[in-house]
Design a protein around this motif. Sequence first.
Motif, PDB file in Angstrom:
ATOM      1  N   ALA A 198       0.835  -1.203   0.000  1.00  0.00           N
ATOM      2  CA  ALA A 198       0.000   0.000   0.000  1.00  0.00           C
ATOM      3  C   ALA A 198       0.872   1.256   0.000  1.00  0.00           C
ATOM      4  O   ALA A 198       0.612   2.215  -0.743  1.00  0.00           O
ATOM      5  CB  ALA A 198      -0.921  -0.012   1.219  1.00  0.00           C
ATOM      6  N   VAL A 199       1.931   1.258   0.816  1.00  0.00           N
ATOM      7  CA  VAL A 199       2.824   2.427   0.884  1.00  0.00           C
ATOM      8  C   VAL A 199       3.425   2.703  -0.495  1.00  0.00           C
ATOM      9  O   VAL A 199       3.431   3.848  -0.975  1.00  0.00           O
ATOM     10  CB  VAL A 199       3.944   2.184   1.926  1.00  0.00           C
ATOM     11  N   PHE A 200       3.902   1.654  -1.159  1.00  0.00           N
ATOM     12  CA  PHE A 200       4.518   1.845  -2.484  1.00  0.00           C
ATOM     13  C   PHE A 200       3.494   2.213  -3.533  1.00  0.00           C
ATOM     14  O   PHE A 200       3.765   3.012  -4.414  1.00  0.00           O
ATOM     15  CB  PHE A 200       5.264   0.576  -2.903  1.00  0.00           C
ATOM     16  N   SER A 201       2.318   1.618  -3.437  1.00  0.00           N
ATOM     17  CA  SER A 201       1.371   1.876  -4.506  1.00  0.00           C
ATOM     18  C   SER A 201       0.892   3.328  -4.463  1.00  0.00           C
ATOM     19  O   SER A 201       0.444   3.864  -5.474  1.00  0.00           O
ATOM     20  CB  SER A 201       0.248   0.844  -4.484  1.00  0.00           C
ATOM     21  N   PHE A 202       1.031   3.993  -3.328  1.00  0.00           N
ATOM     22  CA  PHE A 202       0.678   5.416  -3.281  1.00  0.00           C
ATOM     23  C   PHE A 202       1.917   6.310  -3.280  1.00  0.00           C
ATOM     24  O   PHE A 202       1.839   7.494  -2.944  1.00  0.00           O
ATOM     25  CB  PHE A 202      -0.232   5.704  -2.083  1.00  0.00           C
ATOM     26  N   GLY A 203       3.062   5.693  -3.609  1.00  0.00           N
ATOM     27  CA  GLY A 203       4.274   6.488  -3.795  1.00  0.00           C
ATOM     28  C   GLY A 203       4.815   7.114  -2.521  1.00  0.00           C
ATOM     29  O   GLY A 203       5.464   8.155  -2.565  1.00  0.00           O
ATOM     30  N   LEU A 204       4.547   6.494  -1.382  1.00  0.00           N
ATOM     31  CA  LEU A 204       5.061   7.067  -0.138  1.00  0.00           C
ATOM     32  C   LEU A 204       6.393   6.429   0.236  1.00  0.00           C
ATOM     33  O   LEU A 204       6.806   5.431  -0.344  1.00  0.00           O
ATOM     34  CB  LEU A 204       4.034   6.866   0.992  1.00  0.00           C
ATOM     35  N   ASN A 205       7.061   7.024   1.257  1.00  0.00           N
ATOM     36  CA  ASN A 205       8.381   6.551   1.654  1.00  0.00           C
ATOM     37  C   ASN A 205       8.264   5.496   2.755  1.00  0.00           C
ATOM     38  O   ASN A 205       7.685   5.767   3.800  1.00  0.00           O
ATOM     39  CB  ASN A 205       9.186   7.767   2.152  1.00  0.00           C
ATOM     40  N   PRO A 206       8.840   4.295   2.540  1.00  0.00           N
ATOM     41  CA  PRO A 206       8.701   3.252   3.563  1.00  0.00           C
ATOM     42  C   PRO A 206       9.619   3.460   4.761  1.00  0.00           C
ATOM     43  O   PRO A 206       9.450   2.838   5.797  1.00  0.00           O
ATOM     44  CB  PRO A 206       9.107   1.981   2.821  1.00  0.00           C
ATOM     45  N   ALA A 207      10.642   4.316   4.621  1.00  0.00           N
ATOM     46  CA  ALA A 207      11.638   4.429   5.690  1.00  0.00           C
ATOM     47  C   ALA A 207      11.379   5.657   6.553  1.00  0.00           C
ATOM     48  O   ALA A 207      12.244   6.482   6.783  1.00  0.00           O
ATOM     49  CB  ALA A 207      13.040   4.474   5.098  1.00  0.00           C
ATOM     50  N   GLU A 208      10.152   5.772   7.035  1.00  0.00           N
ATOM     51  CA  GLU A 208       9.781   6.985   7.773  1.00  0.00           C
ATOM     52  C   GLU A 208      10.143   6.953   9.247  1.00  0.00           C
ATOM     53  O   GLU A 208       9.939   7.909   9.955  1.00  0.00           O
ATOM     54  CB  GLU A 208       8.281   7.231   7.649  1.00  0.00           C
ATOM     55  N   GLY A 209      10.588   5.821   9.751  1.00  0.00           N
ATOM     56  CA  GLY A 209      10.885   5.739  11.172  1.00  0.00           C
ATOM     57  C   GLY A 209       9.631   5.448  11.981  1.00  0.00           C
ATOM     58  O   GLY A 209       8.592   5.091  11.419  1.00  0.00           O
ATOM     59  N   PRO A 210       9.736   5.633  13.313  1.00  0.00           N
ATOM     60  CA  PRO A 210       8.641   5.243  14.202  1.00  0.00           C
ATOM     61  C   PRO A 210       7.301   5.880  13.838  1.00  0.00           C
ATOM     62  O   PRO A 210       6.251   5.416  14.252  1.00  0.00           O
ATOM     63  CB  PRO A 210       9.095   5.756  15.572  1.00  0.00           C
ATOM     64  N   GLU A 211       7.355   6.948  13.052  1.00  0.00           N
ATOM     65  CA  GLU A 211       6.100   7.634  12.718  1.00  0.00           C
ATOM     66  C   GLU A 211       5.315   6.947  11.614  1.00  0.00           C
ATOM     67  O   GLU A 211       4.211   7.365  11.293  1.00  0.00           O
ATOM     68  CB  GLU A 211       6.361   9.080  12.277  1.00  0.00           C
ATOM     69  N   LEU A 212       5.892   5.887  11.031  1.00  0.00           N
ATOM     70  CA  LEU A 212       5.234   5.249   9.881  1.00  0.00           C
ATOM     71  C   LEU A 212       3.756   4.965  10.163  1.00  0.00           C
ATOM     72  O   LEU A 212       2.887   5.309   9.365  1.00  0.00           O
ATOM     73  CB  LEU A 212       5.975   3.952   9.507  1.00  0.00           C
ATOM     74  N   ALA A 213       3.477   4.336  11.310  1.00  0.00           N
ATOM     75  CA  ALA A 213       2.098   3.936  11.596  1.00  0.00           C
ATOM     76  C   ALA A 213       1.197   5.122  11.917  1.00  0.00           C
ATOM     77  O   ALA A 213      -0.001   5.071  11.668  1.00  0.00           O
ATOM     78  CB  ALA A 213       2.057   2.942  12.756  1.00  0.00           C
ATOM     79  N   PHE A 214       1.778   6.193  12.463  1.00  0.00           N
ATOM     80  CA  PHE A 214       0.925   7.283  12.939  1.00  0.00           C
ATOM     81  C   PHE A 214       0.905   8.505  12.022  1.00  0.00           C
ATOM     82  O   PHE A 214       0.086   9.386  12.196  1.00  0.00           O
ATOM     83  CB  PHE A 214       1.362   7.697  14.355  1.00  0.00           C
ATOM     84  N   ILE A 215       1.835   8.543  11.050  1.00  0.00           N
ATOM     85  CA  ILE A 215       1.829   9.683  10.131  1.00  0.00           C
ATOM     86  C   ILE A 215       1.620   9.211   8.691  1.00  0.00           C
ATOM     87  O   ILE A 215       0.690   9.636   8.015  1.00  0.00           O
ATOM     88  CB  ILE A 215       3.149  10.485  10.262  1.00  0.00           C
ATOM     89  N   THR A 216       2.475   8.282   8.246  1.00  0.00           N
ATOM     90  CA  THR A 216       2.380   7.838   6.852  1.00  0.00           C
ATOM     91  C   THR A 216       1.064   7.097   6.598  1.00  0.00           C
ATOM     92  O   THR A 216       0.375   7.360   5.616  1.00  0.00           O
ATOM     93  CB  THR A 216       3.556   6.898   6.518  1.00  0.00           C
ATOM     94  N   LEU A 217       0.729   6.174   7.496  1.00  0.00           N
ATOM     95  CA  LEU A 217      -0.447   5.348   7.228  1.00  0.00           C
ATOM     96  C   LEU A 217      -1.775   6.110   7.245  1.00  0.00           C
ATOM     97  O   LEU A 217      -2.587   5.909   6.352  1.00  0.00           O
ATOM     98  CB  LEU A 217      -0.482   4.131   8.149  1.00  0.00           C
TER      99      LEU A 217
END
Length: 444
Positions: free
Chosen positions: A272-291
């Motif tokens: 899902a992260v790749f299909s929307f062109g987002l960065n997978p290496a966001e750090g601890p914030e991945l779940a609370f900011i990227t997602l």
Amino acid sequence: MAGQEHEQWASRVGFLLAAIGSAAGLGNIWRFSYVAGENGGAPFLIIYALCILFIGLPIVIAEISIGRNARGDAVLAFRHARPDRAWYLTGGMAVIGCFFILGFYGVIAGWSLKYFVSALSGHLWITDNYSTYFSGYIAQPIEPVIWQAIMMALTVIVVAGGIQKGIEAANRFLMPVLGLILVFLAGYSLTLDGASQGLAFLFAPDWSAFTRPSVYIAAIGQAFFSLGIGMAIFLTYGGYLARGHSIPRAAAIIVAGDTLLALCAGLAIFPAVFSFGLNPAEGPELAFITLPGLFQLMPAGKWLAILFFGLLVGAALTSMFSILEVPVAYFIRRTGLSRRTVTVALGIIIFSVGVPASLGYSVLKSASIGSRNILEFYDYAISNFLLPLGGIATALFTGWGWGKAKALEESDFHDSTIGKIWLFCLRFIGPIFIALAFFSVSFF
Ligand code: PFF
């Protein structure tokens, strides 16, 4: 003997569900996704799998065997096995360690609950900038502490209910639901356009990463965190296990379950992260900011967010039960007080230990340790020092301190070749690799 000695799992399945629930937690979803993202995906995954197999699984078997043998808590179990030596300090360290682990864990569990409730109420969609949403939220002194308190209170209610009626019953309900949600999310994510890029990130090895020591350190740390080994958690759960079930088989199921759940979380998140062109290496914030940002872009994202954060809350809870049970079992025996009294008292103390980690984003912002704020310091010290130290001590005790014949007999391996391989892993592979990782963390 104190009351907890009489408690026992109602069934083998109940024990397995509780143990998988214990292993599978924020570590599999929140931490696994960002650590895998930061360490390049596939190479990390291979080293991680090796760590799980040759270091993690042997220690899980060791912990359950030590616990079942003594039918007792962390300290009693080591004392029972070797009354003449100071190995019980390993158990003591685990009891104290669990105060800090659960204290810090409760803060992130509280963030998850806040996001879940906000996804349910629709509040999560008032913004399109989740970076400011998240940093604004954690910078408040009061609200995150309230959600943290609610998660701790839920944990206390379940653990106070006892092994069968509390922990086992809750896991019997929660684990199948969590499994279904995760499989559904992974399946959905895999159908998105561009999912193959996420798969390649997770499974296509880039051999050069094998030369980077930091990837090994991250993999060992993640294996320890994700299984939750070294802190007598499986030992304590094993203390309620009846004889007659093969420990190696149970441990293999638990470790496979934990790894599978982490993989499923990866399959749900990365495509899902790749299909929307987002960065997978966001750090601890991945779940609370990227997602959350990602959910906002997806057609059925509002529903998916409810499922995802519900999953995070449930997975956190089933792990929190087991972390709390370690000191609860110990203090019930030591004080002779009722399970309910001990659980409530410890719940309050552990909550207080966690509060500074939450306030490290607001009123205690200036109280950093090195470059880390209080929560980051807890996470760092726990994953890189406390768990490896407990893991090394448990491996050395079982491999060298317990006695070869006793260890093989109590673990149900008896005279088998695989039992000898198990001991070899505990004697050499685990301690050497953990020590190497340990020193490289200290010096680099
Ligand atoms: N293994 C669980 C997780 O991955 O979230 C819970 C856990 C136990 C985390 C012990 C960390 C820990 F030190």
